[in-house]
Design a protein around this motif. Sequence first.
Motif, PDB file in Angstrom:
ATOM      1  N   ALA A   1       0.989  -1.157  -0.112  1.00 59.04           N
ATOM      2  CA  ALA A   1       0.079   0.007  -0.035  1.00 59.04           C
ATOM      3  C   ALA A   1       1.034   1.189  -0.023  1.00 59.04           C
ATOM      4  N   ILE A   2       0.378   2.209  -0.605  1.00 55.81           N
ATOM      5  CA  ILE A   2       1.124   3.569  -0.486  1.00 55.81           C
ATOM      6  C   ILE A   2       0.052   4.648  -0.493  1.00 55.81           C
ATOM      7  N   ASN A   3       0.564   5.691   0.110  1.00 58.97           N
ATOM      8  CA  ASN A   3      -0.397   6.908   0.078  1.00 58.97           C
ATOM      9  C   ASN A   3       0.518   8.212  -0.413  1.00 58.97           C
ATOM     10  N   GLY A   4      -0.594   9.009  -0.836  1.00 62.25           N
ATOM     11  CA  GLY A   4      -0.323  10.296  -1.390  1.00 62.25           C
ATOM     12  C   GLY A   4      -1.397  11.048  -1.850  1.00 62.25           C
TER      13      GLY A   4
ATOM     14  N   GLY B   1      15.368 -14.038  16.881  1.00 58.43           N
ATOM     15  CA  GLY B   1      15.624 -12.446  16.662  1.00 58.43           C
ATOM     16  C   GLY B   1      14.287 -11.897  16.575  1.00 58.43           C
ATOM     17  N   VAL B   2      14.707 -10.389  16.195  1.00 55.82           N
ATOM     18  CA  VAL B   2      13.648  -9.374  15.998  1.00 55.82           C
ATOM     19  C   VAL B   2      13.813  -8.937  14.667  1.00 55.82           C
ATOM     20  N   LEU B   3      12.940  -8.727  13.752  1.00 56.52           N
ATOM     21  CA  LEU B   3      13.098  -8.573  12.587  1.00 56.52           C
ATOM     22  C   LEU B   3      12.022  -7.149  12.190  1.00 56.52           C
ATOM     23  N   ILE B   4      12.575  -6.252  11.505  1.00 56.15           N
ATOM     24  CA  ILE B   4      11.491  -5.106  11.087  1.00 56.15           C
ATOM     25  C   ILE B   4      10.944  -5.561   9.855  1.00 56.15           C
ATOM     26  N   VAL B   5       9.506  -5.565   9.796  1.00 54.77           N
ATOM     27  CA  VAL B   5       8.908  -5.911   8.536  1.00 54.77           C
ATOM     28  C   VAL B   5       8.168  -4.929   7.475  1.00 54.77           C
ATOM     29  N   SER B   6       7.804  -3.881   8.470  1.00 57.18           N
ATOM     30  CA  SER B   6       7.280  -2.701   7.451  1.00 57.18           C
ATOM     31  C   SER B   6       7.596  -1.316   8.263  1.00 57.18           C
TER      32      SER B   6
ATOM     33  N   SER C   1       1.515  -5.747   6.391  1.00 58.84           N
ATOM     34  CA  SER C   1       2.528  -5.968   5.184  1.00 58.84           C
ATOM     35  C   SER C   1       2.746  -4.386   4.559  1.00 58.84           C
ATOM     36  N   SER C   2       1.999  -3.544   4.960  1.00 60.84           N
ATOM     37  CA  SER C   2       2.441  -1.969   4.663  1.00 60.84           C
ATOM     38  C   SER C   2       1.787  -1.069   6.008  1.00 60.84           C
TER      39      SER C   2
ATOM     40  N   ALA D   1      -2.082  -2.006   6.357  1.00 59.46           N
ATOM     41  CA  ALA D   1      -2.713  -3.207   5.528  1.00 59.46           C
ATOM     42  C   ALA D   1      -2.216  -4.403   6.104  1.00 59.46           C
ATOM     43  N   SER D   2      -3.014  -5.275   6.751  1.00 52.70           N
ATOM     44  CA  SER D   2      -2.576  -6.281   7.673  1.00 52.70           C
ATOM     45  C   SER D   2      -1.931  -7.569   6.868  1.00 52.70           C
ATOM     46  N   GLU D   3      -0.903  -8.165   7.055  1.00 50.04           N
ATOM     47  CA  GLU D   3      -0.680  -9.517   6.486  1.00 50.04           C
ATOM     48  C   GLU D   3      -1.957 -10.474   6.551  1.00 50.04           C
TER      49      GLU D   3
END
Length: 1165
Positions: A17-20, A280-285, A333-334, A346-348
């Motif tokens: 998803a993108i916004n603008g 571990g801890v990962l950044i997803v969005s 996911s975004s 925007a949920s996975e």
Amino acid sequence: MYLYSLTLQQATGILCAINGSFSGGKSQEIVVARGKVLDLLRPDDNGKLQSLLSVEIFGAIRSLSQFRLTGAQKDYIVVGSDSGRIVILEYNKEKNTFAKIHQETFGKSGCRRIVPGQYLAIDPKGRAVMIGACEKQKLVYVLNRDTAARLTISSPLEAHKSHTIVYSICGVDCGFDNPIFAAIELDYGEADQDPTGQAANEAQKHLTFYELDLGLNHVSRKWSEQVDNGANLLVTVPGGGDGPSGVLVCAENFVIYKNQGHPDVRAVIPRREDLPAERGVLIVSAAMHKQKSMFFFLLQTEYGDIFKVMLDHDNDRVKELKIKYFDTIPVTSSLCVLKSGFLFAASEFGNHALYQFQAIGDDPDVEASSDTLMETEEGFQPVFFQPRKLKNLVRIDQVESLMPMMDMKVINLFEEETPQIFSLCGRGPRSSLRILRPGLAISEMAVSQLPGVPSAVWTVKKNVNDEFDAYIVVSFPNATLVLSIGETVEEVSDSGFLDTTPSLAVSLIGDDSLMQVHPSGIRHIREDGRVNEWRTPGKRTIVKVGSNRLQVVIALSGGELIYFEVDMTGQLMEVEKHEMSGDVACLDIAPVPEGRRRSRFLAVGSYDNTIRILSLDPDDFQASVGGEDGADHPASLFLNAGLQNGVLFRTVVDMVTGQLSDARSRFLGLRAPKLFSIIVRGRRAMLCLSSRPWLGYIHQGHFLLTPLSYETLEYAASFSSDQCAEGVVAVAGDALRVFTIERLGETFNETAIPLRAEEREAAKKECFEAAGMGENGNAEQMENGGDDEDNNDPLSDEQYGYPKAESGRWVSCIRVLDPRSTETTCLLELQDNEAAFSICTVNFHDKEYGTLLAVGTAKGLQFWPKRSFEAGYIHIYRFKEDGRVLELLHKTQVEGVPLALCQFQGRLLAGIGPVLRLYDLGKRRLLRKCENKLFPNTITSIHTYRDRIYVGDMQESFHYCKYRRDENQLYIFADDTVPRWLTASHHIDFDTMAGADKFGNVYFVRLPQDVSDEIEEDPTGGKIKWEHGKLNGAPNKVEEIVQYHIGDVVTCLHKASLIPGGGECIIYGTVMGSLGALLSFTSRDDVDFFSHLEMHMRQEHPPLCGRDHMAYRSSYFPVKDVIDGDLCEQFPTLPMDLQRKIADELDRTPGEILKKLEEIRNKII
């Protein structure tokens, strides 16, 4: 066999998803990619997300990005798809379409490793875009504008590097210097050459900067530096006066600020206290929010926790990097931060949400900083936190999402007009059983009891310019009740309305006066309270009335029409009389066109089954213009009529001659429909009340007629007050109801039953199936999960996820659920690390226990490093208390995982690995009766019909088997020549199976008729031939008769009819949460018509993102005998001249084509 494929509900999952500001100006929109659909959403004033536009692009969207040229007012959309082309789109606000500005080809189509499209990066000043592949290729396009301020795009500049895997790319904000792009890369060149594997272990990720020299027009590698091997995501940091420039590198457990010539600034990501040490801890969005004086980042981890990242900087030196716990929401996911103060997540999996910022995390909270980074022998010292309830965000809206849909059954459990679709959706804590019904969702605002049974209801404004209604008028058989609308709704008696008689019509007439029509006359109430009364001549009564704002026509008993007009002074004047041949059944006047004093047309329906159109023009007064002929004039006036037999009849009225043409009819229900004009989203719409309510409205260029999921109503009117801007007020029984209509354009509305809401059981569902419904209409199902730990945390699992345990642990349960009361009547937890994988109901020969439930389970199943398990079992349960409770009879150990179970001739068939085995019921365990070990891989589905057994193999398509009772032998008599990785299967008829594979194809296989007859007539049943075999398999081969690429992994197929009396079609559900139907054509003419329409649509209207439609539908196998209804349904959205051109080629009018499309859609839903 020819099929028509139609998507009933578009994919609900969101990949990115993108916004603008895509429509220009101040408004903020969100563009989301749902697999193969591009959607434009906008939050309205109430904070509800509305879909403005939804376009099927017939291709896979892999990445989205937005950019804005310097000084411009609106954003453009860049799409990376599987078409091998870069596409730049602009949203056209007037036409409500996406316009394709540029389309540049750079490679082959398909999602390939080295063809760009997977990653997009934009220069923050909108001067260049980089499109990258997973491996090797990266292309840079320079964006500019010409003298007419149109967007231009250059030829591509290469930034390739072979033997390199790319993990993430982004643009670097360096003001107006040369654009720079950053990428995380891993070079595997040495690892490829080194057979010992040492180089592979020592391979190192690098952060590389690529510079686009605008003067020399080429791209060069500017700088490269080692980065953590856990690095997975890059985030642009503002620069050029707004910030320090550079990038944030998100790696496992760390966030690192990097820039050329700047020392690393590293901070550790806080971790949950209950997280096992090896995880571990990962950044997803990630999302960035920038205001004039400050900026911050929101980063979300794979567990759903959001952290706010702040940079403490002095010009372009970063002094400190701070990571502070912000809030926890489901994994996305975004993330999109809108300038209007909203956060779109925007949920996975599961529902998407729109949050509003309460605060921006300035209060003290758990925080990690680069200044307090502590190094110990084991590495860096972690920082711990405990999740809490939302503090900075508040959820104001959610968008339903069925992703991922694991299984579904279509069955009419509630004895309604149409069957319900029961689907299993979601995963882990957010999973649910959703009951889908065709129709729009309703939210009920108020219900109040009335003193009797009303016959009709109206709402009126006092002045034409008022925003809200002033009165609700309810008519009873012998009285009229007037309710005034204010803070509350209360009865009034000083309104001027006659309350001792029933009313036939109440409306606003002229600009500011009210009219009440009752059986013995017309009452005209002026603004200053004067009342004019017109009485009927003699003993005749008024039976029907039709009016608009300036004209009134009444019909007296016996069939006399009297026509009134409002003159300039606002008086109601009698103009003309006209005798009809018999009593009038209904009448209506068309709305007054803009800037005119009157409308020309009056429609009169009689009891002799005719509709006449009369003219109200003084010049050609009451001369009958009408009847039917095929004149072709531009029409924008529609006449709708409800017939006595429950059919809605819809026809076009010619604006010049008044001729009726292009009639369409649709069966709505068992009662004659009553029609009402209402306002929805600011436009006129039509409410039809039959045995259930229907709404006819225009949505994104299509006329849709959709049922409302509500009870039967008698009479309705539009309703508008300050509490409820756009509602409907209706009467049913003795109650007055006010409701609003939720999101338009949806085919289904749903009731969700959450499945894992109890706090003590934590489970992650890997596998999840619905069984056949028990005889009493209870649904049994099972859920599996991994990683269980007892958890007495008061926070909801749905929001925070389950606590993570060591890998290889399973949690699974079998649940019996009563769908009517939505309560769980029985819940059996499986012990000992067992997980359920298959389920079926079975009636054994000895009827001692009646219907039993068989469940196939595996103990200690692991997929990694290689597939292994400790044991497989088949449990047999009996139903007690009318099917509400399960009791274990016995369990039988088997040598594999039973992935398929099915009842067959009073016994149980089980697919255990590559073995098909027949069991009978014993006292202590199941008894083996017969088996066949000749299946190639793993059996995943079993269907039976008469004495045939249709077995689906995990990667080898279908096998047709027979069981000979006299010899007690199972043998395979036919199989498929094409290897297929089955994900779903369904039995169609004696010789035909439908299947879906993991690449997104749906196909039908059929045993040739002569082979089928031969096997049925052969006394050995084809057994002699079977012993010889052919092509290392069975002696006979099935033919593939239908091929079609859906473009989304189909997880369930079901044969059902979704409308009363409609034909059966195949309903499919997909991982992305979409529902579709395949309907078989009944006539050759329809096949010819639609295949020609599809052919012309392919030529005249190619897909938006540059994929060839034919190639897309034939991605793996050439498309065969399926017509793409989604492409045909884009016909109404084409420009008028293009519609005429295609229609001329087909020897039709555009109206006839639309009618055909509507008819075939109405056969499905």
